[in-house]
Write a protein that holds these residues in place. Structure first.
Motif, PDB file in Angstrom:
ATOM      1  N   VAL A  53      -2.538  -8.199   5.204  1.00 44.29           N
ATOM      2  CA  VAL A  53      -2.146  -7.942   3.818  1.00 44.29           C
ATOM      3  C   VAL A  53      -2.897  -8.953   2.957  1.00 44.29           C
ATOM      4  O   VAL A  53      -2.876 -10.149   3.246  1.00 44.29           O
ATOM      5  CB  VAL A  53      -0.622  -8.095   3.617  1.00 44.29           C
ATOM      6  CG1 VAL A  53      -0.252  -8.002   2.140  1.00 44.29           C
ATOM      7  CG2 VAL A  53       0.124  -7.041   4.424  1.00 44.29           C
ATOM      8  N   VAL A  54      -3.581  -8.458   1.921  1.00 41.75           N
ATOM      9  CA  VAL A  54      -4.316  -9.328   1.008  1.00 41.75           C
ATOM     10  C   VAL A  54      -3.547  -9.409  -0.300  1.00 41.75           C
ATOM     11  O   VAL A  54      -3.261  -8.392  -0.930  1.00 41.75           O
ATOM     12  CB  VAL A  54      -5.749  -8.801   0.764  1.00 41.75           C
ATOM     13  CG1 VAL A  54      -6.483  -9.693  -0.239  1.00 41.75           C
ATOM     14  CG2 VAL A  54      -6.514  -8.723   2.078  1.00 41.75           C
ATOM     15  N   LEU A  55      -3.218 -10.620  -0.688  1.00 40.85           N
ATOM     16  CA  LEU A  55      -2.484 -10.888  -1.921  1.00 40.85           C
ATOM     17  C   LEU A  55      -3.452 -11.622  -2.851  1.00 40.85           C
ATOM     18  O   LEU A  55      -3.729 -12.799  -2.668  1.00 40.85           O
ATOM     19  CB  LEU A  55      -1.259 -11.743  -1.593  1.00 40.85           C
ATOM     20  CG  LEU A  55      -0.229 -11.981  -2.670  1.00 40.85           C
ATOM     21  CD1 LEU A  55       0.326 -10.675  -3.214  1.00 40.85           C
ATOM     22  CD2 LEU A  55       0.896 -12.832  -2.113  1.00 40.85           C
ATOM     23  N   GLU A  73       1.090 -19.200 -11.777  1.00 41.96           N
ATOM     24  CA  GLU A  73       1.298 -20.639 -11.935  1.00 41.96           C
ATOM     25  C   GLU A  73       2.773 -21.006 -11.795  1.00 41.96           C
ATOM     26  O   GLU A  73       3.107 -22.060 -11.286  1.00 41.96           O
ATOM     27  CB  GLU A  73       0.767 -21.108 -13.288  1.00 41.96           C
ATOM     28  CG  GLU A  73      -0.745 -21.026 -13.363  1.00 41.96           C
ATOM     29  CD  GLU A  73      -1.281 -21.347 -14.738  1.00 41.96           C
ATOM     30  OE1 GLU A  73      -0.479 -21.596 -15.667  1.00 41.96           O
ATOM     31  OE2 GLU A  73      -2.515 -21.342 -14.890  1.00 41.96           O
ATOM     32  N   ASN A  74       3.667 -20.131 -12.236  1.00 44.19           N
ATOM     33  CA  ASN A  74       5.090 -20.453 -12.247  1.00 44.19           C
ATOM     34  C   ASN A  74       5.949 -19.565 -11.359  1.00 44.19           C
ATOM     35  O   ASN A  74       7.119 -19.877 -11.137  1.00 44.19           O
ATOM     36  CB  ASN A  74       5.624 -20.375 -13.686  1.00 44.19           C
ATOM     37  CG  ASN A  74       4.910 -21.353 -14.595  1.00 44.19           C
ATOM     38  OD1 ASN A  74       4.865 -22.534 -14.319  1.00 44.19           O
ATOM     39  ND2 ASN A  74       4.332 -20.849 -15.663  1.00 44.19           N
ATOM     40  N   ASP A  75       5.402 -18.458 -10.863  1.00 45.41           N
ATOM     41  CA  ASP A  75       6.245 -17.522 -10.117  1.00 45.41           C
ATOM     42  C   ASP A  75       5.478 -16.813  -9.004  1.00 45.41           C
ATOM     43  O   ASP A  75       5.563 -15.606  -8.851  1.00 45.41           O
ATOM     44  CB  ASP A  75       6.857 -16.499 -11.085  1.00 45.41           C
ATOM     45  CG  ASP A  75       7.970 -15.696 -10.440  1.00 45.41           C
ATOM     46  OD1 ASP A  75       8.562 -16.171  -9.450  1.00 45.41           O
ATOM     47  OD2 ASP A  75       8.233 -14.570 -10.914  1.00 45.41           O
ATOM     48  N   TYR A  76       4.721 -17.556  -8.214  1.00 44.43           N
ATOM     49  CA  TYR A  76       4.001 -16.942  -7.093  1.00 44.43           C
ATOM     50  C   TYR A  76       4.988 -16.386  -6.068  1.00 44.43           C
ATOM     51  O   TYR A  76       4.691 -15.454  -5.340  1.00 44.43           O
ATOM     52  CB  TYR A  76       3.071 -17.965  -6.434  1.00 44.43           C
ATOM     53  CG  TYR A  76       1.915 -17.329  -5.696  1.00 44.43           C
ATOM     54  CD1 TYR A  76       0.708 -17.105  -6.324  1.00 44.43           C
ATOM     55  CD2 TYR A  76       2.039 -16.950  -4.365  1.00 44.43           C
ATOM     56  CE1 TYR A  76      -0.352 -16.520  -5.659  1.00 44.43           C
ATOM     57  CE2 TYR A  76       0.989 -16.356  -3.689  1.00 44.43           C
ATOM     58  CZ  TYR A  76      -0.204 -16.146  -4.343  1.00 44.43           C
ATOM     59  OH  TYR A  76      -1.240 -15.543  -3.682  1.00 44.43           O
ATOM     60  N   GLN A  77       6.205 -16.952  -6.061  1.00 42.91           N
ATOM     61  CA  GLN A  77       7.227 -16.525  -5.107  1.00 42.91           C
ATOM     62  C   GLN A  77       7.528 -15.029  -5.220  1.00 42.91           C
ATOM     63  O   GLN A  77       7.804 -14.378  -4.219  1.00 42.91           O
ATOM     64  CB  GLN A  77       8.527 -17.314  -5.328  1.00 42.91           C
ATOM     65  CG  GLN A  77       8.389 -18.794  -5.131  1.00 42.91           C
ATOM     66  CD  GLN A  77       7.959 -19.542  -6.381  1.00 42.91           C
ATOM     67  OE1 GLN A  77       7.207 -19.034  -7.209  1.00 42.91           O
ATOM     68  NE2 GLN A  77       8.398 -20.780  -6.522  1.00 42.91           N
ATOM     69  N   SER A  78       7.486 -14.497  -6.442  1.00 39.93           N
ATOM     70  CA  SER A  78       7.817 -13.083  -6.629  1.00 39.93           C
ATOM     71  C   SER A  78       6.790 -12.170  -5.971  1.00 39.93           C
ATOM     72  O   SER A  78       7.058 -10.983  -5.770  1.00 39.93           O
ATOM     73  CB  SER A  78       7.948 -12.755  -8.122  1.00 39.93           C
ATOM     74  OG  SER A  78       6.693 -12.871  -8.768  1.00 39.93           O
ATOM     75  N   LEU A  79       5.631 -12.708  -5.613  1.00 35.75           N
ATOM     76  CA  LEU A  79       4.605 -11.931  -4.912  1.00 35.75           C
ATOM     77  C   LEU A  79       4.536 -12.284  -3.429  1.00 35.75           C
ATOM     78  O   LEU A  79       4.318 -11.414  -2.591  1.00 35.75           O
ATOM     79  CB  LEU A  79       3.239 -12.194  -5.546  1.00 35.75           C
ATOM     80  CG  LEU A  79       3.112 -11.867  -7.025  1.00 35.75           C
ATOM     81  CD1 LEU A  79       1.792 -12.387  -7.562  1.00 35.75           C
ATOM     82  CD2 LEU A  79       3.233 -10.380  -7.254  1.00 35.75           C
ATOM     83  N   ALA A  80       4.724 -13.568  -3.119  1.00 38.70           N
ATOM     84  CA  ALA A  80       4.534 -14.027  -1.740  1.00 38.70           C
ATOM     85  C   ALA A  80       5.588 -13.484  -0.777  1.00 38.70           C
ATOM     86  O   ALA A  80       5.262 -13.089   0.342  1.00 38.70           O
ATOM     87  CB  ALA A  80       4.513 -15.551  -1.687  1.00 38.70           C
ATOM     88  N   VAL A 130      -1.605 -11.142   9.559  1.00 40.48           N
ATOM     89  CA  VAL A 130      -2.085 -12.194   8.668  1.00 40.48           C
ATOM     90  C   VAL A 130      -1.881 -11.805   7.209  1.00 40.48           C
ATOM     91  O   VAL A 130      -2.197 -10.685   6.794  1.00 40.48           O
ATOM     92  CB  VAL A 130      -3.588 -12.465   8.916  1.00 40.48           C
ATOM     93  CG1 VAL A 130      -4.133 -13.511   7.954  1.00 40.48           C
ATOM     94  CG2 VAL A 130      -3.826 -12.899  10.362  1.00 40.48           C
ATOM     95  N   LEU A 131      -1.344 -12.751   6.449  1.00 41.85           N
ATOM     96  CA  LEU A 131      -1.263 -12.644   5.001  1.00 41.85           C
ATOM     97  C   LEU A 131      -2.396 -13.492   4.439  1.00 41.85           C
ATOM     98  O   LEU A 131      -2.414 -14.711   4.617  1.00 41.85           O
ATOM     99  CB  LEU A 131       0.086 -13.160   4.483  1.00 41.85           C
ATOM    100  CG  LEU A 131       0.245 -13.244   2.967  1.00 41.85           C
ATOM    101  CD1 LEU A 131       0.212 -11.846   2.334  1.00 41.85           C
ATOM    102  CD2 LEU A 131       1.536 -13.949   2.604  1.00 41.85           C
ATOM    103  N   VAL A 132      -3.379 -12.846   3.821  1.00 41.99           N
ATOM    104  CA  VAL A 132      -4.472 -13.563   3.167  1.00 41.99           C
ATOM    105  C   VAL A 132      -4.090 -13.641   1.699  1.00 41.99           C
ATOM    106  O   VAL A 132      -3.952 -12.621   1.030  1.00 41.99           O
ATOM    107  CB  VAL A 132      -5.823 -12.837   3.331  1.00 41.99           C
ATOM    108  CG1 VAL A 132      -6.929 -13.595   2.593  1.00 41.99           C
ATOM    109  CG2 VAL A 132      -6.174 -12.684   4.803  1.00 41.99           C
ATOM    110  N   ALA A 133      -3.875 -14.861   1.217  1.00 41.36           N
ATOM    111  CA  ALA A 133      -3.400 -15.046  -0.149  1.00 41.36           C
ATOM    112  C   ALA A 133      -4.399 -15.879  -0.947  1.00 41.36           C
ATOM    113  O   ALA A 133      -5.081 -16.741  -0.401  1.00 41.36           O
ATOM    114  CB  ALA A 133      -2.032 -15.736  -0.137  1.00 41.36           C
ATOM    115  N   THR A 134      -4.476 -15.573  -2.247  1.00 39.19           N
ATOM    116  CA  THR A 134      -5.361 -16.325  -3.139  1.00 39.19           C
ATOM    117  C   THR A 134      -4.568 -16.844  -4.333  1.00 39.19           C
ATOM    118  O   THR A 134      -3.525 -16.299  -4.687  1.00 39.19           O
ATOM    119  CB  THR A 134      -6.513 -15.457  -3.682  1.00 39.19           C
ATOM    120  OG1 THR A 134      -5.988 -14.482  -4.578  1.00 39.19           O
ATOM    121  CG2 THR A 134      -7.269 -14.771  -2.563  1.00 39.19           C
TER     122      THR A 134
END
Length: 138
Positions: A37-39, A55-62, A74-78
């Motif tokens: 999964v690419v985020l 910047e303030n709410d990456y949690q809502s996506l991660a 694998v979670l590929v995150a940027t």
């Protein structure tokens, strides 16, 4: 120009489906998991589906991203924000995966090739805005 009967001067599509809950309800999405999964969210944006603020709410996506990864996948995150420190961001994504019930088996940061990469240059203080990491989840 001819008058349009039955529209009452409303713009295109306005007034349709009132009182019909099924047309205004969000679609039901079948849950699926993937090997990779690419985020890769933009730094900040607003759409009809909501706002993104990495910047303030990456949690809502991660957390939802982690839930889409198969065990062993694998979670590929940027993260493209220079305001977010790499270690803080890695911790946020790891905690979100854990809160989603997913064990973080390993984390690999991925840096651009070369110390003087022209596509993703470092800031004056040496930090790079672009951060990429691969989280292997159990």
């Amino acid at each position: 120009g001819g008058a349009r009967g039955g529209r009452g001067g409303r713009g295109r599509g306005q007034g349709r489906g009132r009182g019909r809950g099924s047309e205004s309800a969000p679609p039901i999405v079948e849950r699926a998991t993937f090997d990779v999964v690419v985020l890769d969210p933009p730094t900040s944006t607003k759409t009809k589906f909501g706002a993104v603020d990495i910047e303030n709410d990456y949690q809502s996506l991660a957390k939802p991203g982690a839930l889409c990864v198969k065990p062993g996948g694998v979670l590929v995150a940027t993260n493209h924000s220079a305001k977010v420190e790499l270690d803080d961001w890695l911790d946020i994504v790891s905690r979100c995966a854990s809160k989603a019930g997913r064990e973080v088996l390993s984390v690999e940061t991925i840096a651009p090739d070369g110390a003087d990469d022209d596509d993703f240059p470092a800031l004056d203080d040496g930090r790079r805005p672009l951060k990429v990491a691969a989280f292997t989840l159990g």
